[in-house]
Design an enzyme around this catalytic site. Structure first.
Site, PDB file in Angstrom:
ATOM      1  N   CYS A  46     -25.828  62.468  21.977  1.00  0.00           N
ATOM      2  CA  CYS A  46     -26.028  61.193  21.293  1.00  0.00           C
ATOM      3  C   CYS A  46     -25.044  60.922  20.139  1.00  0.00           C
ATOM      4  O   CYS A  46     -23.928  60.529  20.399  1.00  0.00           O
ATOM      5  CB  CYS A  46     -27.482  61.100  20.837  1.00  0.00           C
ATOM      6  SG  CYS A  46     -28.032  59.414  20.579  1.00  0.00           S
ATOM      7  N   HIS A  88     -32.202  63.629  24.576  1.00  0.00           N
ATOM      8  CA  HIS A  88     -32.790  64.605  23.668  1.00  0.00           C
ATOM      9  C   HIS A  88     -33.928  65.272  24.438  1.00  0.00           C
ATOM     10  O   HIS A  88     -34.065  65.108  25.645  1.00  0.00           O
ATOM     11  CB  HIS A  88     -33.357  63.905  22.430  1.00  0.00           C
ATOM     12  CG  HIS A  88     -32.338  63.157  21.637  1.00  0.00           C
ATOM     13  ND1 HIS A  88     -31.538  63.758  20.693  1.00  0.00           N
ATOM     14  CD2 HIS A  88     -31.994  61.846  21.622  1.00  0.00           C
ATOM     15  CE1 HIS A  88     -30.758  62.851  20.124  1.00  0.00           C
ATOM     16  NE2 HIS A  88     -31.007  61.678  20.673  1.00  0.00           N
TER      17      HIS A  88
HETATM   18  N1  GLN Z   1     -26.956  56.624  15.406  1.00  0.00           N
HETATM   19  C1  GLN Z   1     -26.796  56.554  16.778  1.00  0.00           C
HETATM   20  C2  GLN Z   1     -27.480  55.399  17.463  1.00  0.00           C
HETATM   21  O1  GLN Z   1     -28.564  54.952  17.067  1.00  0.00           O
HETATM   22  C3  GLN Z   1     -27.182  57.871  17.380  1.00  0.00           C
HETATM   23  C4  GLN Z   1     -28.657  58.131  17.445  1.00  0.00           C
HETATM   24  C5  GLN Z   1     -28.987  59.473  18.026  1.00  0.00           C
HETATM   25  O2  GLN Z   1     -28.225  60.439  17.892  1.00  0.00           O
HETATM   26  N2  GLN Z   1     -30.164  59.578  18.605  1.00  0.00           N
HETATM   27  O3  GLN Z   1     -26.931  54.912  18.394  1.00  0.00           O
END
Ligand code: GLN
Length: 257
Positions: free
Chosen positions: A97, A213
């Protein structure tokens, strides 16, 4: 033989149990009698220090825009060359992510700031703020044929052709259609990279980027073993008792988005 995991930016990038990926790699390697060393690489780690760690597996987790902004300068100034060299030489890595986003060309955050990425992966990511909903929920994907047909994966895979996980991201990633940058998987349910083109993650050389995740490796032990075997250049791994994890994986396939 030793699994030397370079765990980058634990303090800034660790969402929804992403650190569990490192624990799972360690657990599954040690169960096979393979020693593991987890090397923490943070904002103060220099390129000289990294060069002598003999890293053969990199893990970087996800993080909110604020966490990404905290480690961003350091990523560009002191980790970029190491990562480009490592990845281009075929090193094994998993990027989730927020870190996945920063390995592309750029990430435009929710407030409109532009974070130029490392450009290792050929994609860009844009957060549309309030104009598009966040991509949140459970996801089920079909693993790329590139991995499914890899003789190593065929040997160690006791689970099937899917990846399951949980995603929560505002940024939407658009891959260059160039074949070199194949997606990691095809979305069966959920959003994946952008909720539009059915792609999830990226696969480049021996590195994977993903929005999943969960942590991803907790529910996808076939992927964990594939990464371990690749990192150590093994042709096979003895099976473990994965009864419970297999039940979890199968149950996740049935979860609603
Ligand atoms: N900040 C990023 C987004 O919202 C990554 C979020 C994350 O790592 N879950 O796209």
């Amino acid at each position: 033989m030793k699994l030397n995991i370079g765990y980058f930016y634990k303090d800034q990038l660790n969402l929804y149990g992403d650190n569990g990926n490192v624990e799972i790699l360690q657990y599954r390697a040690e169960k096979r009698g393979i020693p593991v060393d987890v090397k923490q690489i943070g904002i103060n780690t220099t390129s000289d220090q990294m060069a002598v760690l003999n890293i053969n597996m990199i893990f970087m987790g996800g993080g909110p825009d604020s966490g990404q902004k905290e480690m961003y300068e350091d990523l560009i100034s002191s980790k970029k060359n190491f990562l480009m060299d490592y990845i281009n030489r075929g090193g094994v890595g998993l990027f989730i992510c927020g870190s996945y986003q920063l390995l592309g060309k750029y990430y435009q955050t929710a407030d409109g700031s532009l974070l130029e990425g490392l450009g290792i992966f050929d994609f860009y990511t844009k957060h549309f703020g309030n104009h598009k909903p966040r991509c949140i929920g459970n996801a089920v994907c079909e693993i790329s044929p590139r991995i499914l047909s890899d003789p190593l994966f065929l040997k160690i895979n006791g689970l099937g052709g899917n990846l399951v996980g949980f995603e929560n991201h505002g940024g939407r990633t658009y891959l260059n259609k160039d074949n070199k940058y194949a997606p990691l998987a095809k979305v069966l349910s959920g959003y994946g990279n952008n909720g539009e083109d059915g792609t999830e993650g990226v696969l480049f050389k021996n590195c994977l980027g993903s929005y999943l995740h969960g942590p991803i490796l907790s529910k996808n032990p076939h992927l964990a073993d594939y990464l371990i075997a690749k990192a150590l250049k093994l042709e096979d791994l003895p099976p473990l008792d994965d009864t419970l994890i297999t039940l979890a994986h199968t149950a996740c396939i049935k979860l609603k988005k």
